[in-house]
Design an enzyme around this catalytic site. Structure first.
Site, PDB file in Angstrom:
ATOM      1  CB  CYS A 178       2.660  -2.087  11.682  1.00 24.03           C
ATOM      2  SG  CYS A 178       3.257  -1.644  10.044  1.00 24.03           S
ATOM      3  CB  CYS A 181       3.941  -4.602   8.970  1.00 24.66           C
ATOM      4  SG  CYS A 181       4.607  -3.017   9.404  1.00 24.66           S
ATOM      5  CG  ASP A 182       1.903  -7.114  11.120  1.00 20.93           C
ATOM      6  OD1 ASP A 182       2.941  -7.439  10.513  1.00 20.93           O
ATOM      7  OD2 ASP A 182       1.905  -6.588  12.243  1.00 20.93           O
TER       8      ASP A 182
END
Ligand code: NDP
Length: 481
Positions: A178, A181-182
């Site tokens: 992801c 997200c990261d």
């Protein structure tokens, strides 16, 4: 051919035609055999739901709109990834009627539209399902037993993993699927993206503003990504595309990833390079394990539907979206399939005799999801707060999350639910990584959201950096109380 010959052939031709007609009739009747669906069987049942939709991506939520507008009480069981994969995409520019919209915003709008129309949502997933008897029996991870008169499966697909050494060990500590997200954890760092499809291109677009450099590993000598996506990544300055390259090994220093081994399948040579993060985007696998041996699937596990309808091999059960489509895999197409599935479900319900009289008779036996109360989850931002907290006798579970992390937001209802359930036995604490002091994030080596860390008697006893369904989170939490 003379008249006599024609007369002689007429009878055999007629016999063949009649036989073909009987076979065709039987075939139609087999797929549409509704004789075992007796509407009066539902009168002694409780927790009834005329339309149950599994999954809340574009397919599930589009089905919800149509089922509800057709007058059927409808429940969407949100599943392990509420909002589906679109929540992990940044901007969507190919949704008809929207020039540019954030994937998560689009899904939120769809949810609000469903709720406004009267669709109920259940933040849970199904752990058991029985299509051998009707009404279909569903049991959720929370143990809620439902009697579904029709089911629309829109459980989508999940990112595929490579299954190479180091991948599992460093999951959440440098390996992830992801980017949205990261990416902020990799500020000015070097990363690789594995894959040559649209998802990989999307991850490159999400990573490029944050990281120092991206190596994109494409295993063939060409992309699979669409021309539009290839065009978008062409101009990216901090990207190098490496063709004919495969990732073979991921190394780290116990705490996080620091190198990878790359194989060149043309020169047959291997190369080790230093790297801080690995982003996987190598396609998806359909979420159909729950339906194994109950519904017909193809060799890759996709549900088979009888085109042009969304009917599966069991009458009353329909499938829509990435769970049955391995060709187009587009949000718009999933949405259309969801609409078709809802129309099919409506026809099925009418055909088995579900009408306003029946609806009135079962009105008091319909399932109503519970409305949740105020939150009991606390938030901390500093190391000092954490040190104080872990002195307590109760175990502590920390949930590192971020507003830009769809999985974190999707898991929040389950975290809140468990916090209420086990309030006396465990402290449930949220840490917003964008608000917390840097020290707290760095000292605990948080390199991915979501990350869960459990303390018992002042010591870290567990850590988990992957999406958990409500039942998985329940089992995880239960290990420490
Ligand atoms: P795809 O199946 O389209 O692409 C997967 C990529 O990963 C391919 O390049 C494939 O290589 C590679 N791959 C597969 N297995 C391995 C492996 N073991 N090692 C190395 N590489 C591997 O999947 P996506 O998730 O990218 O896309 C799925 C669908 O979603 C598509 O229809 C896509 O168009 C859509 N999508 C659209 C987006 C958009 O429009 N913005 C964004 C994201 C997805 P190979 O080609 O050699 O098989």
């Amino acid at each position: 051919m003379n008249n006599n010959m024609l007369k002689k052939l007429l009878i055999p031709i007629l016999i063949v035609l009649i036989l073909l007609g009987v076979i065709f009739y039987k075939k139609i009747n087999k797929t549409e055999n509704l004789s075992s669906y007796n509407i009066t069987d539902i009168y002694d049942k409780n927790n009834i739901m005329p339309v149950v939709i599994l999954g809340s991506g574009p397919a599930g939520q589009s089905a919800g709109i149509y089922a509800c507008r057709a007058g059927f009480k409808t429940l969407i069981i949100e599943g392990s990834k509420p909002g589906g994969q679109l929540t992990e995409t940044s901007y969507v520019e190919n949704w008809p009627g929207e020039k540019k919209v954030l994937g998560s915003d689009l899904m939120q709008k769809l949810k609000e539209q469903n709720e406004k129309l009267g669709v109920s949502f259940l933040a849970d997933d199904v752990s058991k399902i029985d299509f051998s008897k009707w009404p279909f029996e569903l049991i959720t991870s929370e143990g809620i037993k439902l009697n579904a008169l029709s089911v629309i499966i829109a459980t989508g697909s999940s990112p595929r993993k490579l299954n190479i050494p180091g991948e599992k060990e460093y999951w959440g500590r440098g390996v992830t699927t992801c980017a949205i997200c990261d990416a902020p954890f990799y500020k000015d760092k070097n990363v690789i993206v594995v894959g040559g499809g649209d998802s990989a291109a999307e991850q490159v677009l999400q990573l490029s503003p944050h990281v120092k450099h991206i190596n994109m590993l494409v295993r063939k000598d060409k992309f699979r990504a669409s021309a539009a996506m290839q065009e978008r990544i062409k101009e990216i300055k901090n990207l190098t595309v490496l063709y004919n390259k495969e990732l073979k090994n991921i190394f780290g220093n116990q705490e996080h990833v620091n190198a990878v081994e790359i194989y060149d399948n043309k020169t047959k040579t291997t190369n080790k390079i230093n790297i801080d993060g690995v982003f996987l985007a190598i396609g998806h696998i359909p979420n159909t394990a729950l339906f194994k041996d109950q519904l017909d699937m193809d060799g890759a596990g996709y549900l088979k539907v009888s085109c042009p309808s969304q009917k599966t091999s069991v009458a009353g059960v329909f499938a829509a979206g990435d769970v049955e489509d391995h060709i187009y895999m587009q949000a718009g197409i999933a949405s259309g399939a969801g609409i078709k599935a809802a129309l099919d479900a409506g026809n099925f319900l009418h055909n088995i005799g579900y009408n306003s009289t029946v609806a009135q008779k079962i009105e008091n036996k319909l399932y109503e999801p519970e409305i949740s109360g105020p939150s009991v989850v606390s938030s901390i931002k500093t190391m000092a707060e954490l040190n104080k907290l872990i002195k307590s006798k109760k175990p502590v579970i920390l949930d590192f999350w971020a507003h830009h992390c769809p999985s974190c937001l999707q898991m929040m209802p389950a975290f809140e639910y468990l916090a209420k359930k086990f309030e006396d036995k465990m402290s449930f604490v949220k840490i917003d990584i964008d608000e917390a002091e840097k020290d707290l994030i760095e000292k605990l080596y948080v390199l991915k959201v979501p990350t869960f860390i459990v303390y018992k008697e002042g010591q870290i006893v567990a850590r988990f950096s992957e999406f958990m369904t409500k039942s998985q989170m329940t089992n995880f939490v239960k290990k420490f109380i």
